[in-house]
Design an enzyme around this catalytic site. Structure first.
Site, mmCIF file in Angstrom:
data_model
loop_
_atom_site.group_PDB
_atom_site.id
_atom_site.type_symbol
_atom_site.label_atom_id
_atom_site.label_comp_id
_atom_site.label_asym_id
_atom_site.label_seq_id
_atom_site.Cartn_x
_atom_site.Cartn_y
_atom_site.Cartn_z
ATOM 1 N N ARG A 186 -1.800 9.642 42.679
ATOM 2 C CA ARG A 186 -1.967 8.645 41.303
ATOM 3 C C ARG A 186 -1.909 7.879 41.039
ATOM 4 O O ARG A 186 -1.920 6.748 41.062
ATOM 5 C CB ARG A 186 -1.656 9.720 39.905
ATOM 6 C CG ARG A 186 -1.388 8.976 38.945
ATOM 7 C CD ARG A 186 -1.454 10.076 37.463
ATOM 8 N NE ARG A 186 -0.597 11.481 37.731
ATOM 9 C CZ ARG A 186 0.903 10.798 37.681
ATOM 10 N NH1 ARG A 186 1.422 9.592 37.461
ATOM 11 N NH2 ARG A 186 2.171 11.422 37.827
ATOM 12 N N TYR A 234 -22.148 -4.056 25.931
ATOM 13 C CA TYR A 234 -22.935 -2.608 26.986
ATOM 14 C C TYR A 234 -22.309 -1.779 25.390
ATOM 15 O O TYR A 234 -20.438 -2.585 25.024
ATOM 16 C CB TYR A 234 -21.722 -2.511 28.267
ATOM 17 C CG TYR A 234 -21.797 -0.937 28.081
ATOM 18 C CD1 TYR A 234 -23.177 0.067 28.440
ATOM 19 C CD2 TYR A 234 -20.724 -0.207 28.281
ATOM 20 C CE1 TYR A 234 -22.897 1.182 28.650
ATOM 21 C CE2 TYR A 234 -20.387 1.026 28.903
ATOM 22 C CZ TYR A 234 -21.738 1.939 28.061
ATOM 23 O OH TYR A 234 -21.092 2.872 29.170
ATOM 24 N N ASP A 246 -17.243 -9.086 32.702
ATOM 25 C CA ASP A 246 -17.484 -7.553 33.365
ATOM 26 C C ASP A 246 -19.205 -7.402 34.465
ATOM 27 O O ASP A 246 -19.809 -8.689 33.266
ATOM 28 C CB ASP A 246 -18.039 -6.966 31.672
ATOM 29 C CG ASP A 246 -18.681 -5.516 32.410
ATOM 30 O OD1 ASP A 246 -19.750 -5.653 33.704
ATOM 31 O OD2 ASP A 246 -18.812 -4.694 31.896
ATOM 32 N N LYS A 267 -22.704 1.332 38.904
ATOM 33 C CA LYS A 267 -23.910 0.570 39.235
ATOM 34 C C LYS A 267 -24.411 0.475 40.851
ATOM 35 O O LYS A 267 -24.349 1.163 41.314
ATOM 36 C CB LYS A 267 -24.135 -0.258 38.062
ATOM 37 C CG LYS A 267 -23.229 0.083 36.568
ATOM 38 C CD LYS A 267 -23.939 1.359 35.990
ATOM 39 C CE LYS A 267 -23.210 1.677 35.083
ATOM 40 N NZ LYS A 267 -23.889 2.719 34.334
#
Ligand code: PLP
Length: 383
Positions: free
Chosen positions: A55, A108, A180, A205
């Protein structure tokens, strides 16, 4: 896209080699997937390889983060389990109750909802502004503004923000700029050169590129207290990508500069086709000289991107009918994969969407452009 960089610094080379040599123990050319969640201490109690628990750190995640930082020319990167998780961590690292965030009126929708439904109730003021209008941005900045969120081209209206002008305004007001760059990876938009402080990617993406792995990343211009907070939330909340997710994303990145060339070239051709089609009322693509952001896009981007939207003269009914008739292009949300995707955006964005109901968004894939155009042409035939 290679620019004037020296040997080893060009994007095609960084995409393949920035992670470093893979495995000294075996000589494997691709990095093995380190599934172990925990790492052994030496008898004296130290961690000789630098890893404690997955983690907080893992060799596959390190390799991905090194590559992401190199591709954007940032100082460091932190990888997350999705673009949305990355956005959430960025917002909570930089904002406190009482602060204001200036965000685009077109962005978005998932991050818009996070802002309005998670950050706003926490006491952050969210102000939506047309980021393509520097005067509107200058007027909207207040002494409480801590961050400006930029998405250019924006989703789904492909508005163009002049990043250096807006970053200059933000910095003079003491605010940071988060960009972004999901639609513009690998310096298609050189966000740091233009003044961004943090670059966000949904690696889901273009970076991974094959519609088979979720991921997100924050890349920073400098390692400062805000990045320490990002690292803290990354490790202690644990919205991290699995070692296999990191491996898959890195595999996608190796071909990213070449894939982007194909997406961009195909999108330009598809935009030109749609622009002259009698059933199409309007095409939103910054590579068309008619686009209000054409000059800014040409100046600040090294390509106009692989995404476009278009509106149908026949209204929503026609838009839905066109999406129903495509045979090669897939009707699905998301973007940046090798396959072309078409979507009636308003119906996925929720009740408060501002997206026109006659609009379809297209992620132009890597099929032959004649085949994409053929499919659109036959679907538009009766629209
Ligand atoms: N940013 C943009 C521009 C996006 O299009 C998306 C997803 O569609 C995200 C962020 C969120 O990424 P993810 O779906 O990996 O959470």
């Amino acid at each position: 896209m290679s620019g004037t960089r020296s040997a080893g610094e060009r994007l095609e080379t960084l995409a393949i080699h920035a992670a470093g040599r893979s495995d000294d123990a075996t000589g494997a050319v691709t990095l093995p997937i380190h599934l172990s969640t925990t790492f052994e201490r030496s008898p004296e109690g130290s961690y000789p390889h630098g890893y404690v628990y997955t983690r907080s750190g893992n060799p596959n995640r390190d390799a991905l983060e090194r590559t992401l930082a190199a591709l954007d020319g940032g100082a460091a990167a932190a990888a997350f389990s999705s673009g949305s998780a990355a956005a959430s961590v960025a917002l909570r690292s930089l904002l406190r109750p009482g602060d204001e965030a200036l965000v685009p009126d077109d962005m978005y929708h998932g991050i818009r909802r996070l802002l309005l439904e998670a950050l706003q109730p926490w006491g952050v003021r969210i102000t939506r502004v047309d980021m393509s209008d520097p005067v509107a941005v200058a007027n909207a900045l207040t002494s409480e503004t801590r961050i400006l969120w930029i998405e250019t081209p924006s989703n789904p209206l492909l508005k163009i923000t002049d990043v250096s002008t807006i970053a200059d305004l933000a910095h003079r007001a003491g605010a940071r700029v988060i960009c972004d760059a999901t639609w513009t990876p690998a310096r298609m938009l050189p966000a740091f050169e233009l003044g961004a402080d943090i670059v966000l990617h949904a690696t889901t993406k273009y970076l991974s590129g094959h519609s088979d792995v979720l991921g997100g990343a924050l890349v920073v211009r400098e390692v400062d207290a805000a990045f320490e907070q990002i690292r803290f939330l990354q490790g202690y909340e644990g919205a991290v990508p699995s070692p296999f997710d990191c491996w898959l994303t890195l595999r996608g990145i190796k071909t990213l500069p070449y894939r982007l060339r194909g997406h961009l070239a195909n999108a330009e051709k598809v935009a030109a086709f749609l622009h002259t089609h009698p059933s199409v009322a309007k095409v939103y693509y910054p590579g068309l000289p008619e686009h209000p952001g054409f000059d800014v896009a040409q100046r600040q981007m090294s390509g106009f991107g692989g995404m476009l939207s278009f509106r149908l003269r026949g209204g929503e009914e026609a838009a839905v009918a066109v999406a129903a008739k495509v045979t090669l292009i897939r009707r699905a949300t998301s973007l940046g994969g090798v396959e072309s995707l078409i979507e009636h955006r308003a119906s996925i964005e929720g009740a408060d969407t501002l997206t026109p109901r006659d609009l379809l968004r297209l992620s132009v894939g890597l099929e032959h452009f004649d085949d994409i155009i053929w499919d659109l042409d036959q679907a538009l035939g009766s629209a």
